[in-house]
Design a protein around this motif. Structure first.
Motif, PDB file in Angstrom:
ATOM      1  N   ARG A 154       0.787  -1.103   0.011  1.00  0.00           N
ATOM      2  CA  ARG A 154       0.243   0.027  -0.029  1.00  0.00           C
ATOM      3  C   ARG A 154       0.922   1.280   0.040  1.00  0.00           C
ATOM      4  O   ARG A 154       1.748   1.537   0.831  1.00  0.00           O
ATOM      5  CB  ARG A 154      -0.789   0.083   1.214  1.00  0.00           C
ATOM      6  N   GLN A 212      -1.619   7.713  -0.190  1.00  0.00           N
ATOM      7  CA  GLN A 212      -2.433   8.516  -1.390  1.00  0.00           C
ATOM      8  C   GLN A 212      -2.185  10.029  -1.355  1.00  0.00           C
ATOM      9  O   GLN A 212      -2.070  10.407  -0.110  1.00  0.00           O
ATOM     10  CB  GLN A 212      -3.865   7.955  -1.437  1.00  0.00           C
ATOM     11  N   SER A 266       0.232  -1.873  -5.958  1.00  0.00           N
ATOM     12  CA  SER A 266      -0.338  -1.445  -4.340  1.00  0.00           C
ATOM     13  C   SER A 266      -1.865  -1.703  -4.482  1.00  0.00           C
ATOM     14  O   SER A 266      -2.429  -1.180  -3.526  1.00  0.00           O
ATOM     15  CB  SER A 266       0.027  -0.126  -4.110  1.00  0.00           C
ATOM     16  N   VAL A 267      -2.353  -2.688  -5.276  1.00  0.00           N
ATOM     17  CA  VAL A 267      -3.914  -3.053  -5.442  1.00  0.00           C
ATOM     18  C   VAL A 267      -4.112  -4.552  -5.439  1.00  0.00           C
ATOM     19  O   VAL A 267      -3.087  -5.126  -5.999  1.00  0.00           O
ATOM     20  CB  VAL A 267      -4.610  -2.369  -6.245  1.00  0.00           C
TER      21      VAL A 267
END
Length: 348
Positions: A204, A207, A293-294
């Protein structure tokens, strides 16, 4: 840009902030696990962006300071000329005073004067001449003192400029060196994952604070366009099926629009890749990545960071390969440039 002269604390605060960024140890140096390298690169990428921004701000301020110093130099030249003129005036006054017997003793002036009025006029002329000489001398001294102060000010301005630029450049170079080392580690892990055909799993990323008001965005924030849709060449079996964005390893890759992650895979010609399904029947692909990261099946929003660029798979250098398709599979691609342009995202 705001002037640094109005904010005297800006420069030391800026340098301290950049020094903190430059001094932050890498995860590898601290013994952090390999799984942390993606986050480390993302953090250093942001640090480098801040350092570059502040360096550019300092460079622009330096240009302004350079102009100021040049103006001071012009002022110094003018003041030197004015002082030279004053010295000439002093000599002219002294010579005139000598020719008119301005320095004659008072007793002689009384004896030679034909009347009290003539004596008074002579004394008045003498006083005026002395006053003019005194004023000229004072003005010359003040000008010389101002010249010396301006010369010192100009020298101090140049010294401050050179020192600040050197500090900013050094801090920026240190951060970029750490980033380059971390990028190498990230790409090494990515290559190992591709060789094994197994992804390391999502790491992750922080953001961005900015919330996007538009529905669509470019897949990377800063880029240069390279190979375009339909280009021919030895690197592709037929023709190029997407649009390439030339970016360094570790650059955050964004979902161009809201959707669902339809595929995450490692291996093959595309290396590490992500495919996102969007409303309206379109899919976007992000290939040659260094990290993701997903997870597959995850919902993503416009501008969300979904991975980091790299050079995995059939790639000759760091870049993001971006495709727009009408199916999730290769072979159904449409030109991404007009597709994004029609959605309010012109590329170039």
């Amino acid at each position: 840009m705001r002037s640094l002269r109005r904010h005297p604390l800006f420069v030391p605060v800026l340098l301290c902030a950049l020094a903190v960024l430059a001094a932050r140890p890498t995860e590898a140096a601290d013994g952090g696990g390999d799984s942390d390298i993606s986050a480390q690169v993302a953090r250093l990428y942001e640090d480098a962006a801040v350092a570059t921004q502040q360096y550019e701000a300092g460079r622009q301020e330096a240009e302004a300071q350079r102009g100021k110093a040049e103006r001071i130099e012009g002022l110094l030249d003018r003041e030197r000329r004015e002082i030279a003129v004053m010295h000439e005036d002093l000599g002219r006054i002294a010579r005139a005073q000598y020719r008119t017997s301005g320095g004659m003793p008072l007793t002689a002036q009384i004896v030679l004067a034909r009347s009290p009025d003539e004596l008074m006029r002579g004394q008045h002329v003498f006083s005026q001449a002395n006053l003019a000489v005194s004023n000229a001398i004072d003005k010359s001294r003040r000008a010389e003192a101002r010249l010396a102060a301006d010369e010192a000010k100009a020298a101090a301005a140049w010294q401050m400029l050179e020192k600040r630029n050197a500090q900013l450049a050094s801090l920026k170079k240190d951060i970029e060196q750490k980033l380059e080392e971390a990028r190498g580690q990230l790409q090494g892990q990515a290559d190992a994952s591709v060789a094994a055909g197994a992804c390391r799993g999502a790491v992750r990323l922080d953001q961005p604070r900015t919330s996007f008001t538009q529905t669509w965005v470019a897949p990377v924030e800063t880029y240069e366009l390279s190979a375009g849709f339909g280009n021919g060449g030895a690197r592709w079996a037929n023709r190029h099926t997407g649009q390439d964005f030339a970016v360094p390893i570790g650059t955050p890759v964004r979902a161009v629009g809201a959707g669902r992650v339809a595929k995450v895979s490692c291996g093959g010609a595309f290396g590490i890749e992500i495919v996102v399904q969007h409303a309206g029947g379109y899919y976007t692909q992000y290939a040659h990545l260094a990290a993701v990261s997903v997870d597959q099946g995850e919902r993503v929003s416009t501008g969300q960071r979904i991975g980091q660029s790299g050079t995995t798979g059939n790639s000759t250098g760091p870049h993001l390969h971006f495709e727009v398709r009408v199916t999730p599979e290769l072979g159904s691609g449409v030109d991404p440039v007009p597709w994004l342009t029609a959605r309010g995202v012109p590329l170039g």
